[in-house]
Design a protein around this motif. Structure first.
Motif, PDB file in Angstrom:
ATOM      1  N   LEU A  98      61.961 -19.179  -8.961  1.00 27.69           N
ATOM      2  CA  LEU A  98      60.722 -18.737  -9.601  1.00 27.69           C
ATOM      3  C   LEU A  98      59.920 -17.883  -8.648  1.00 27.69           C
ATOM      4  N   GLY A  99      59.397 -16.787  -9.159  1.00 32.47           N
ATOM      5  CA  GLY A  99      58.457 -15.952  -8.416  1.00 32.47           C
ATOM      6  C   GLY A  99      57.213 -15.780  -9.254  1.00 32.47           C
ATOM      7  N   LEU A 100      56.066 -15.863  -8.613  1.00 31.47           N
ATOM      8  CA  LEU A 100      54.800 -15.699  -9.307  1.00 31.47           C
ATOM      9  C   LEU A 100      53.961 -14.724  -8.490  1.00 31.47           C
ATOM     10  N   LEU A 101      53.665 -13.550  -9.064  1.00 24.43           N
ATOM     11  CA  LEU A 101      52.863 -12.525  -8.412  1.00 24.43           C
ATOM     12  C   LEU A 101      51.455 -12.567  -8.986  1.00 24.43           C
ATOM     13  N   VAL A 102      50.477 -12.741  -8.120  1.00 18.92           N
ATOM     14  CA  VAL A 102      49.080 -12.700  -8.542  1.00 18.92           C
ATOM     15  C   VAL A 102      48.638 -11.244  -8.430  1.00 18.92           C
ATOM     16  N   MET A 103      48.464 -10.582  -9.562  1.00 17.47           N
ATOM     17  CA  MET A 103      48.082  -9.169  -9.562  1.00 17.47           C
ATOM     18  C   MET A 103      46.571  -8.994  -9.508  1.00 17.47           C
ATOM     19  N   LYS A 104      45.846 -10.010  -9.978  1.00 18.33           N
ATOM     20  CA  LYS A 104      44.385  -9.941  -9.982  1.00 18.33           C
ATOM     21  C   LYS A 104      43.849 -11.366  -9.983  1.00 18.33           C
ATOM     22  N   GLY A 105      42.787 -11.601  -9.241  1.00 19.55           N
ATOM     23  CA  GLY A 105      42.083 -12.872  -9.311  1.00 19.55           C
ATOM     24  C   GLY A 105      42.548 -13.904  -8.309  1.00 19.55           C
ATOM     25  N   ASN A 158      49.808 -25.526  -8.906  1.00 21.20           N
ATOM     26  CA  ASN A 158      50.046 -26.939  -8.574  1.00 21.20           C
ATOM     27  C   ASN A 158      49.100 -27.388  -7.461  1.00 21.20           C
ATOM     28  N   GLY A 159      47.846 -26.904  -7.517  1.00 18.62           N
ATOM     29  CA  GLY A 159      46.824 -27.304  -6.559  1.00 18.62           C
ATOM     30  C   GLY A 159      46.729 -26.468  -5.299  1.00 18.62           C
ATOM     31  N   THR A 160      47.645 -25.510  -5.101  1.00 18.88           N
ATOM     32  CA  THR A 160      47.637 -24.655  -3.908  1.00 18.88           C
ATOM     33  C   THR A 160      47.047 -23.294  -4.253  1.00 18.88           C
ATOM     34  N   HIS A 161      46.077 -22.838  -3.451  1.00 18.48           N
ATOM     35  CA  HIS A 161      45.372 -21.578  -3.706  1.00 18.48           C
ATOM     36  C   HIS A 161      46.282 -20.367  -3.514  1.00 18.48           C
ATOM     37  N   ALA A 162      46.126 -19.376  -4.385  1.00 15.81           N
ATOM     38  CA  ALA A 162      46.775 -18.076  -4.251  1.00 15.81           C
ATOM     39  C   ALA A 162      45.791 -17.018  -4.739  1.00 15.81           C
ATOM     40  N   ALA A 163      45.794 -15.868  -4.081  1.00 12.91           N
ATOM     41  CA  ALA A 163      44.846 -14.792  -4.401  1.00 12.91           C
ATOM     42  C   ALA A 163      45.593 -13.524  -4.787  1.00 12.91           C
ATOM     43  N   ALA A 164      44.832 -12.521  -5.213  1.00 12.83           N
ATOM     44  CA  ALA A 164      45.409 -11.229  -5.604  1.00 12.83           C
ATOM     45  C   ALA A 164      46.362 -10.726  -4.528  1.00 12.83           C
ATOM     46  N   HIS A 165      47.504 -10.233  -4.964  1.00 15.78           N
ATOM     47  CA  HIS A 165      48.566  -9.663  -4.145  1.00 15.78           C
ATOM     48  C   HIS A 165      49.430 -10.723  -3.458  1.00 15.78           C
ATOM     49  N   ASP A 166      49.155 -12.009  -3.701  1.00 16.30           N
ATOM     50  CA  ASP A 166      50.026 -13.062  -3.177  1.00 16.30           C
ATOM     51  C   ASP A 166      51.265 -13.181  -4.068  1.00 16.30           C
ATOM     52  N   LEU A 167      52.386 -13.456  -3.430  1.00 18.76           N
ATOM     53  CA  LEU A 167      53.629 -13.714  -4.139  1.00 18.76           C
ATOM     54  C   LEU A 167      54.099 -15.101  -3.737  1.00 18.76           C
ATOM     55  N   ALA A 168      54.166 -15.986  -4.688  1.00 16.04           N
ATOM     56  CA  ALA A 168      54.677 -17.340  -4.441  1.00 16.04           C
ATOM     57  C   ALA A 168      56.121 -17.369  -4.908  1.00 16.04           C
ATOM     58  N   ALA A 189      42.170 -13.795 -14.009  1.00 16.47           N
ATOM     59  CA  ALA A 189      43.416 -13.550 -13.278  1.00 16.47           C
ATOM     60  C   ALA A 189      44.470 -12.894 -14.158  1.00 16.47           C
ATOM     61  N   HIS A 190      45.346 -12.143 -13.492  1.00 15.48           N
ATOM     62  CA  HIS A 190      46.488 -11.490 -14.137  1.00 15.48           C
ATOM     63  C   HIS A 190      47.701 -11.799 -13.271  1.00 15.48           C
ATOM     64  N   LEU A 191      48.739 -12.382 -13.884  1.00 15.87           N
ATOM     65  CA  LEU A 191      49.913 -12.851 -13.156  1.00 15.87           C
ATOM     66  C   LEU A 191      51.196 -12.319 -13.779  1.00 15.87           C
ATOM     67  N   LEU A 192      52.209 -12.208 -12.966  1.00 17.39           N
ATOM     68  CA  LEU A 192      53.556 -11.942 -13.446  1.00 17.39           C
ATOM     69  C   LEU A 192      54.401 -13.132 -13.018  1.00 17.39           C
ATOM     70  N   VAL A 193      54.991 -13.811 -13.987  1.00 15.93           N
ATOM     71  CA  VAL A 193      55.798 -14.998 -13.718  1.00 15.93           C
ATOM     72  C   VAL A 193      57.254 -14.646 -14.022  1.00 15.93           C
ATOM     73  N   LEU A 194      58.119 -14.840 -13.034  1.00 12.37           N
ATOM     74  CA  LEU A 194      59.539 -14.514 -13.143  1.00 12.37           C
ATOM     75  C   LEU A 194      60.349 -15.767 -12.846  1.00 12.37           C
ATOM     76  N   SER A 195      61.233 -16.143 -13.735  1.00 16.09           N
ATOM     77  CA  SER A 195      62.073 -17.318 -13.540  1.00 16.09           C
ATOM     78  C   SER A 195      63.499 -16.944 -13.892  1.00 16.09           C
ATOM     79  N   GLY A 196      64.441 -17.436 -13.099  1.00 14.76           N
ATOM     80  CA  GLY A 196      65.824 -17.133 -13.415  1.00 14.76           C
ATOM     81  C   GLY A 196      66.790 -18.114 -12.814  1.00 14.76           C
ATOM     82  N   GLU A 197      67.906 -18.213 -13.495  1.00  9.16           N
ATOM     83  CA  GLU A 197      68.985 -19.063 -13.032  1.00  9.16           C
ATOM     84  C   GLU A 197      69.695 -18.350 -11.880  1.00  9.16           C
ATOM     85  N   PRO A 198      69.875 -19.008 -10.743  1.00 11.20           N
ATOM     86  CA  PRO A 198      70.587 -18.358  -9.631  1.00 11.20           C
ATOM     87  C   PRO A 198      72.002 -17.963 -10.059  1.00 11.20           C
TER      88      PRO A 198
END
Length: 170
Positions: free
Chosen positions: A86-93, A98-108, A125-134
């Protein structure tokens, strides 16, 4: 933000890598959309499925691509198979994942993320959430080509040089 839970069930991308290329017209009006309760925001589904809404993208392996917009204090929950990356890009906000802070331009990035992901917006906030099977296959990249071995890369360059990729008419 990684866990070590692993599973051996994988999708083979190698079987499809020589498939003919195709264009997919993925416009906003074709995307599935879920309006979140309590004025939390929305989830546009580009690929995969979320709460019954399906995305128009056709893929060879199981992936989800979500365009998420959250209002301040808006919440959303996602459930993914434990084996997915899983990748989660914070594009804004600003958000909490899961309780851990992330800000704009962070990629988890999560490997074998587990089943639940809770996101709460601290601000709009504006996010892009990407999930995939390896795909669990070797990857070799050189120039514009991505293959499974150095020999396949050499063959791709030879095919390109000999015109097997097609040509554009003047």
């Amino acid at each position: 933000m990684t866990t070590t839970n692993t599973m051996q069930t994988r999708t083979s991308a190698k079987a499809h890598k020589m498939s003919p290329p195709r264009y997919q017209s993925i416009t906003s009006d074709r995307m599935g959309i879920v309006t979140l309760p309590e004025n939390a925001g929305s989830v546009r589904v580009i690929a995969g499925e979320y709460q019954g809404a399906k995305g128009p993208a056709q893929t060879f392996t199981k992936i989800d691509v979500f365009d998420v917009r959250l209002n301040a204090r808006g919440r959303v929950e996602f459930t993914f198979p434990a084996r997915h990356n899983l990748g989660l890009l914070v594009m804004k906000g600003d958000i909490a994942i899961n309780g851990t802070h992330a800000a704009a331009h962070d990629l988890a990035v999560f490997e074998n993320a587990g089943e639940r992901l809770f996101i709460e917006a601290e601000s709009e906030a504006h996010l892009l959430v990407l999930s995939g099977e390896p795909i669990d296959e070797p990857i070799v990249q050189y120039g514009p080509f991505v293959m499974n071995s150095a020999q396949e890369i050499q063959q791709a360059f030879a095919d390109f040089a000999s015109g097997k990729f097609g040509h554009l008419d003047d």
